[in-house]
Design a protein around this motif. Sequence first.
Motif, PDB file in Angstrom:
ATOM      1  N   GLU A   1      50.316 -50.704  16.662  1.00  0.00           N
ATOM      2  CA  GLU A   1      51.126 -50.249  15.530  1.00  0.00           C
ATOM      3  C   GLU A   1      51.944 -51.407  14.979  1.00  0.00           C
ATOM      4  OE1 GLU A   1      53.518 -46.901  16.521  1.00  0.00           O
ATOM      5  OE2 GLU A   1      51.805 -45.532  16.603  1.00  0.00           O
ATOM      6  N   TRP A   2      52.045 -51.451  13.681  1.00  0.00           N
ATOM      7  CA  TRP A   2      52.893 -52.463  13.039  1.00  0.00           C
ATOM      8  C   TRP A   2      54.166 -51.791  12.564  1.00  0.00           C
ATOM      9  CZ3 TRP A   2      48.352 -50.495  11.263  1.00  0.00           C
ATOM     10  CH2 TRP A   2      48.384 -49.745  10.091  1.00  0.00           C
ATOM     11  N   SER A   3      55.229 -52.577  12.450  1.00  0.00           N
ATOM     12  CA  SER A   3      56.491 -52.034  11.957  1.00  0.00           C
ATOM     13  C   SER A   3      57.243 -53.116  11.193  1.00  0.00           C
ATOM     14  CB  SER A   3      57.355 -51.510  13.109  1.00  0.00           C
ATOM     15  OG  SER A   3      57.690 -52.548  13.997  1.00  0.00           O
TER      16      SER A   3
ATOM     17  N   LEU B   1      56.880 -54.545   8.407  1.00  0.00           N
ATOM     18  CA  LEU B   1      56.160 -55.638   7.751  1.00  0.00           C
ATOM     19  C   LEU B   1      56.443 -55.597   6.251  1.00  0.00           C
ATOM     20  CD1 LEU B   1      52.611 -55.818   9.410  1.00  0.00           C
ATOM     21  CD2 LEU B   1      54.688 -57.121   9.945  1.00  0.00           C
TER      22      LEU B   1
ATOM     23  N   ASP C   1      55.511 -49.500   7.991  1.00  0.00           N
ATOM     24  CA  ASP C   1      55.159 -49.334   9.397  1.00  0.00           C
ATOM     25  C   ASP C   1      54.012 -48.341   9.504  1.00  0.00           C
ATOM     26  OD1 ASP C   1      56.285 -46.500   9.990  1.00  0.00           O
ATOM     27  OD2 ASP C   1      57.990 -47.552   9.091  1.00  0.00           O
ATOM     28  N   ALA C   2      53.326 -48.388  10.620  1.00  0.00           N
ATOM     29  CA  ALA C   2      52.149 -47.549  10.818  1.00  0.00           C
ATOM     30  C   ALA C   2      52.498 -46.067  10.837  1.00  0.00           C
ATOM     31  CB  ALA C   2      51.452 -47.950  12.114  1.00  0.00           C
TER      32      ALA C   2
ATOM     33  N   ILE D   1      46.363 -56.526   5.436  1.00  0.00           N
ATOM     34  CA  ILE D   1      47.363 -57.325   6.148  1.00  0.00           C
ATOM     35  C   ILE D   1      46.944 -58.790   6.134  1.00  0.00           C
ATOM     36  CG2 ILE D   1      48.583 -57.707   8.316  1.00  0.00           C
ATOM     37  CD1 ILE D   1      48.096 -54.812   9.061  1.00  0.00           C
TER      38      ILE D   1
ATOM     39  N   VAL E   1      48.080 -62.638   7.582  1.00  0.00           N
ATOM     40  CA  VAL E   1      48.924 -63.336   8.566  1.00  0.00           C
ATOM     41  C   VAL E   1      48.859 -64.855   8.419  1.00  0.00           C
ATOM     42  CG1 VAL E   1      48.643 -61.434  10.217  1.00  0.00           C
ATOM     43  CG2 VAL E   1      47.163 -63.452  10.400  1.00  0.00           C
TER      44      VAL E   1
ATOM     45  N   ASP F   1      52.533 -60.588   7.735  1.00  0.00           N
ATOM     46  CA  ASP F   1      53.123 -60.710   9.068  1.00  0.00           C
ATOM     47  C   ASP F   1      53.251 -62.191   9.430  1.00  0.00           C
ATOM     48  OD1 ASP F   1      54.060 -60.503  11.622  1.00  0.00           O
ATOM     49  OD2 ASP F   1      52.249 -59.605  12.465  1.00  0.00           O
TER      50      ASP F   1
ATOM     51  N   GLN G   1      51.617 -61.615  14.896  1.00  0.00           N
ATOM     52  CA  GLN G   1      51.463 -60.821  16.112  1.00  0.00           C
ATOM     53  C   GLN G   1      50.484 -59.663  15.946  1.00  0.00           C
ATOM     54  OE1 GLN G   1      52.617 -61.669  19.051  1.00  0.00           O
ATOM     55  NE2 GLN G   1      51.700 -59.885  20.038  1.00  0.00           N
ATOM     56  N   ILE G   2      50.496 -59.011  14.792  1.00  0.00           N
ATOM     57  CA  ILE G   2      49.640 -57.840  14.634  1.00  0.00           C
ATOM     58  C   ILE G   2      48.165 -58.229  14.670  1.00  0.00           C
ATOM     59  CG2 ILE G   2      49.627 -57.841  12.095  1.00  0.00           C
ATOM     60  CD1 ILE G   2      49.756 -54.789  14.498  1.00  0.00           C
TER      61      ILE G   2
ATOM     62  N   GLU H   1      47.280 -58.672  18.293  1.00  0.00           N
ATOM     63  CA  GLU H   1      47.170 -57.404  19.009  1.00  0.00           C
ATOM     64  C   GLU H   1      45.878 -56.669  18.668  1.00  0.00           C
ATOM     65  OE1 GLU H   1      50.744 -55.240  18.205  1.00  0.00           O
ATOM     66  OE2 GLU H   1      52.004 -56.633  19.347  1.00  0.00           O
TER      67      GLU H   1
END
Length: 200
Positions: free
Chosen positions: A35-37, A39, A48-49, A94, A96, A123, A127-128, A131
């Motif tokens: 889950e992303w938050s 961003l 966020d997710a 997304i 990065v 991001d 990190q996302i 992951e």
Amino acid sequence: MLRGLVGGFAVLACAALASGGQFNRILDIGDPAPEWSALPGTDGKTHDAKSLAGAPVVVVVFTCNSCPYAVDAEERIVQLHADYAAKNVAVVAINVNLVEEDRLPAMKEKVEANGWKFPYLFDESQQIAKEFGAKYTPEVYVLDRERKVAYMGSMDDSPDGKNVTKTYVRDAIDAVLEGRDVATAETVPVGCRIRMSRRR
């Protein structure tokens, strides 16, 4: 003998914990998606997710501005979002990459120029992507209602979008919506390597 057996079990246990998909070293089909938050998006908001809880399917696309493969995929992503909007399928892009042409100001210019209607998130921590085990742009993940990975890999069988014969992402979305197993659940992602920063 006992020591050897214990060592063997330890190796098997570690292998089980570290298992990924055929082409993804981090996630496998059926795994819960990260889950992303908080961003930042090109719309000036943070995302966020959890805000997508009502969507029966979420499509996560790791993409960027600078990769030719990602640019070639843009029209197909836009069309995907348009075609499935009535079914409440969420599409989230997304980015990065940390080079200047891929940062948030440039992302905003792209969205304004092309009229994207789906979130395009940045991001800076990268990190996302780590992951998810994402390595390329574009790289696509289809998540089911429980936010488990139903598909991951390429959008289709044509990196440049010409002469497409297999629509992997669309087929996965349809299967999830209809409660069927995804026939082709993982493919090799084709694109530019995500530019992960090296930390010493």
